[in-house]
Motif scaffolding. Structure first.
Motif, PDB file in Angstrom:
ATOM      1  N   GLU A  81       4.260  44.738  71.432  1.00  0.00           N
ATOM      2  CA  GLU A  81       5.711  44.664  71.429  1.00  0.00           C
ATOM      3  C   GLU A  81       6.132  43.225  71.165  1.00  0.00           C
ATOM      4  O   GLU A  81       5.693  42.310  71.854  1.00  0.00           O
ATOM      5  N   VAL A  82       6.961  43.073  70.141  1.00  0.00           N
ATOM      6  CA  VAL A  82       7.445  41.758  69.738  1.00  0.00           C
ATOM      7  C   VAL A  82       8.927  41.686  70.068  1.00  0.00           C
ATOM      8  O   VAL A  82       9.698  42.566  69.671  1.00  0.00           O
ATOM      9  N   THR A  83       9.315  40.663  70.798  1.00  0.00           N
ATOM     10  CA  THR A  83      10.714  40.479  71.192  1.00  0.00           C
ATOM     11  C   THR A  83      11.187  39.109  70.755  1.00  0.00           C
ATOM     12  O   THR A  83      10.547  38.100  71.054  1.00  0.00           O
ATOM     13  N   TYR A  84      12.294  39.112  70.039  1.00  0.00           N
ATOM     14  CA  TYR A  84      12.913  37.861  69.620  1.00  0.00           C
ATOM     15  C   TYR A  84      14.189  37.624  70.413  1.00  0.00           C
ATOM     16  O   TYR A  84      14.955  38.550  70.674  1.00  0.00           O
ATOM     17  N   THR A  85      14.388  36.396  70.787  1.00  0.00           N
ATOM     18  CA  THR A  85      15.632  35.920  71.369  1.00  0.00           C
ATOM     19  C   THR A  85      15.692  34.420  71.111  1.00  0.00           C
ATOM     20  O   THR A  85      14.651  33.789  70.944  1.00  0.00           O
ATOM     21  N   SER A  86      16.849  33.891  71.024  1.00  0.00           N
ATOM     22  CA  SER A  86      16.972  32.444  70.858  1.00  0.00           C
ATOM     23  C   SER A  86      16.992  31.834  72.253  1.00  0.00           C
ATOM     24  O   SER A  86      18.033  31.772  72.905  1.00  0.00           O
ATOM     25  N   HIS A  87      15.821  31.438  72.715  1.00  0.00           N
ATOM     26  CA  HIS A  87      15.647  30.955  74.084  1.00  0.00           C
ATOM     27  C   HIS A  87      16.612  29.825  74.426  1.00  0.00           C
ATOM     28  O   HIS A  87      17.162  29.790  75.522  1.00  0.00           O
ATOM     29  N   GLU A  88      16.821  28.922  73.485  1.00  0.00           N
ATOM     30  CA  GLU A  88      17.688  27.772  73.744  1.00  0.00           C
ATOM     31  C   GLU A  88      19.135  28.191  74.010  1.00  0.00           C
ATOM     32  O   GLU A  88      19.856  27.532  74.733  1.00  0.00           O
ATOM     33  N   LEU A  89      19.547  29.294  73.363  1.00  0.00           N
ATOM     34  CA  LEU A  89      20.922  29.770  73.489  1.00  0.00           C
ATOM     35  C   LEU A  89      21.080  30.840  74.566  1.00  0.00           C
ATOM     36  O   LEU A  89      22.182  31.113  75.014  1.00  0.00           O
ATOM     37  N   GLY A  90      19.974  31.490  74.921  1.00  0.00           N
ATOM     38  CA  GLY A  90      20.032  32.572  75.894  1.00  0.00           C
ATOM     39  C   GLY A  90      20.604  33.860  75.317  1.00  0.00           C
ATOM     40  O   GLY A  90      21.086  34.712  76.060  1.00  0.00           O
ATOM     41  N   ARG A  91      20.499  34.010  74.002  1.00  0.00           N
ATOM     42  CA  ARG A  91      21.039  35.206  73.337  1.00  0.00           C
ATOM     43  C   ARG A  91      20.501  35.267  71.910  1.00  0.00           C
ATOM     44  O   ARG A  91      19.715  34.422  71.501  1.00  0.00           O
ATOM     45  N   LEU A  92      20.955  36.270  71.177  1.00  0.00           N
ATOM     46  CA  LEU A  92      20.537  36.428  69.791  1.00  0.00           C
ATOM     47  C   LEU A  92      21.215  35.414  68.882  1.00  0.00           C
ATOM     48  O   LEU A  92      22.350  35.015  69.122  1.00  0.00           O
ATOM     49  N   SER A  93      20.479  35.031  67.847  1.00  0.00           N
ATOM     50  CA  SER A  93      21.038  34.231  66.765  1.00  0.00           C
ATOM     51  C   SER A  93      20.501  34.821  65.466  1.00  0.00           C
ATOM     52  O   SER A  93      19.638  35.701  65.473  1.00  0.00           O
ATOM     53  N   GLU A  94      20.976  34.307  64.362  1.00  0.00           N
ATOM     54  CA  GLU A  94      20.478  34.806  63.074  1.00  0.00           C
ATOM     55  C   GLU A  94      18.988  34.545  62.915  1.00  0.00           C
ATOM     56  O   GLU A  94      18.304  35.289  62.215  1.00  0.00           O
ATOM     57  N   ASN A  95      18.444  33.528  63.573  1.00  0.00           N
ATOM     58  CA  ASN A  95      17.009  33.256  63.514  1.00  0.00           C
ATOM     59  C   ASN A  95      16.188  34.460  63.957  1.00  0.00           C
ATOM     60  O   ASN A  95      15.124  34.730  63.395  1.00  0.00           O
ATOM     61  N   ASP A  96      16.655  35.175  64.953  1.00  0.00           N
ATOM     62  CA  ASP A  96      15.919  36.336  65.449  1.00  0.00           C
ATOM     63  C   ASP A  96      15.800  37.402  64.375  1.00  0.00           C
ATOM     64  O   ASP A  96      14.747  38.020  64.200  1.00  0.00           O
ATOM     65  N   PHE A  97      16.861  37.610  63.635  1.00  0.00           N
ATOM     66  CA  PHE A  97      16.877  38.615  62.584  1.00  0.00           C
ATOM     67  C   PHE A  97      16.060  38.160  61.372  1.00  0.00           C
ATOM     68  O   PHE A  97      15.417  38.977  60.713  1.00  0.00           O
ATOM     69  N   ILE A  98      16.067  36.868  61.100  1.00  0.00           N
ATOM     70  CA  ILE A  98      15.237  36.329  60.025  1.00  0.00           C
ATOM     71  C   ILE A  98      13.769  36.595  60.335  1.00  0.00           C
ATOM     72  O   ILE A  98      13.017  37.086  59.486  1.00  0.00           O
ATOM     73  N   CYS A  99      13.351  36.297  61.551  1.00  0.00           N
ATOM     74  CA  CYS A  99      11.951  36.513  61.930  1.00  0.00           C
ATOM     75  C   CYS A  99      11.590  37.998  61.931  1.00  0.00           C
ATOM     76  O   CYS A  99      10.498  38.369  61.492  1.00  0.00           O
ATOM     77  N   ALA A 100      12.483  38.837  62.401  1.00  0.00           N
ATOM     78  CA  ALA A 100      12.221  40.283  62.401  1.00  0.00           C
ATOM     79  C   ALA A 100      12.033  40.789  60.977  1.00  0.00           C
ATOM     80  O   ALA A 100      11.114  41.574  60.699  1.00  0.00           O
ATOM     81  N   LYS A 101      12.871  40.354  60.066  1.00  0.00           N
ATOM     82  CA  LYS A 101      12.761  40.760  58.668  1.00  0.00           C
ATOM     83  C   LYS A 101      11.466  40.257  58.053  1.00  0.00           C
ATOM     84  O   LYS A 101      10.795  40.976  57.314  1.00  0.00           O
ATOM     85  N   LYS A 102      11.086  39.038  58.360  1.00  0.00           N
ATOM     86  CA  LYS A 102       9.827  38.495  57.848  1.00  0.00           C
ATOM     87  C   LYS A 102       8.640  39.275  58.401  1.00  0.00           C
ATOM     88  O   LYS A 102       7.676  39.550  57.671  1.00  0.00           O
ATOM     89  N   LEU A 103       8.686  39.634  59.671  1.00  0.00           N
ATOM     90  CA  LEU A 103       7.602  40.419  60.257  1.00  0.00           C
ATOM     91  C   LEU A 103       7.541  41.801  59.605  1.00  0.00           C
ATOM     92  O   LEU A 103       6.440  42.296  59.295  1.00  0.00           O
ATOM     93  N   ASP A 104       8.683  42.417  59.380  1.00  0.00           N
ATOM     94  CA  ASP A 104       8.710  43.706  58.668  1.00  0.00           C
ATOM     95  C   ASP A 104       8.019  43.585  57.314  1.00  0.00           C
ATOM     96  O   ASP A 104       7.235  44.462  56.926  1.00  0.00           O
TER      97      ASP A 104
END
Length: 108
Positions: A81-104
Motif C-alpha cells: 500500500e502506497v500513500t502520498y501526502t504532503s507531510h510538510e503541509l499536512g494535506r494533499l498537494s499537486e505533488n501527491d498526484f504527480i507521484c501517483a501518476k508516475k507510479l501508475d
C-alpha cells in the motif's frame, strides 16, 4: 502529468479545492482513493506472494526518492500500500498526484 516533477514544499500553498482534487483524480488508476479529510492519497496493490510486494515497495521508494516527495509504504505477503501526502503541509498537494501518476505509469 508524468513529465511534470514535484516541486519542494518550501512555502505555504493554498489547500486544494475539492473540484481540483476531482480533476487530478481523473487520469489516475481507479484504485487510488483519498480520505474524507483530503490529506492522503492511497493505492493498494495485491500480489500472489511476498517478493512482488517487496519489489513494488522498492519501486515506490525509488520513485519517491527520485521526486523528493516521500510516500508512506506498507507491505507484506501479498500486498503493498502506497500513500502520498504532503507531510510538510499536512494535506494533499499537486505533488501527491504527480507521484501517483508516475507510479501508475511505471506499473502499467
Amino acid at each position: 502529468m508524468t513529465k511534470t516533477t514535484c516541486e519542494p514544499c518550501n512555502e505555504w500553498v493554498p489547500p486544494l479545492e475539492q473540484d481540483r482534487i476531482q480533476e487530478l483524480m481523473k487520469p489516475l488508476h481507479a484504485d487510488w482513493t483519498f480520505d474524507a479529510t483530503g490529506t492522503k492519497l492511497a493505492r493498494r496493490f495485491e500480489f500472489k506472494g511476498f517478493a512482488k510486494a517487496t519489489y513494488m515497495a522498492n519501486l515506490a521508494a525509488f520513485l519517491s526518492d527520485q521526486q523528493g516527495h516521500h510516500a508512506d509504504i506498507a507491505f507484506g505477503w501479498g500486498y503493498c500500500e502506497v500513500t502520498y501526502t504532503s507531510h510538510e503541509l499536512g494535506r494533499l498537494s499537486e505533488n501527491d498526484f504527480i507521484c501517483a501518476k508516475k507510479l501508475d505509469a511505471l506499473v502499467a
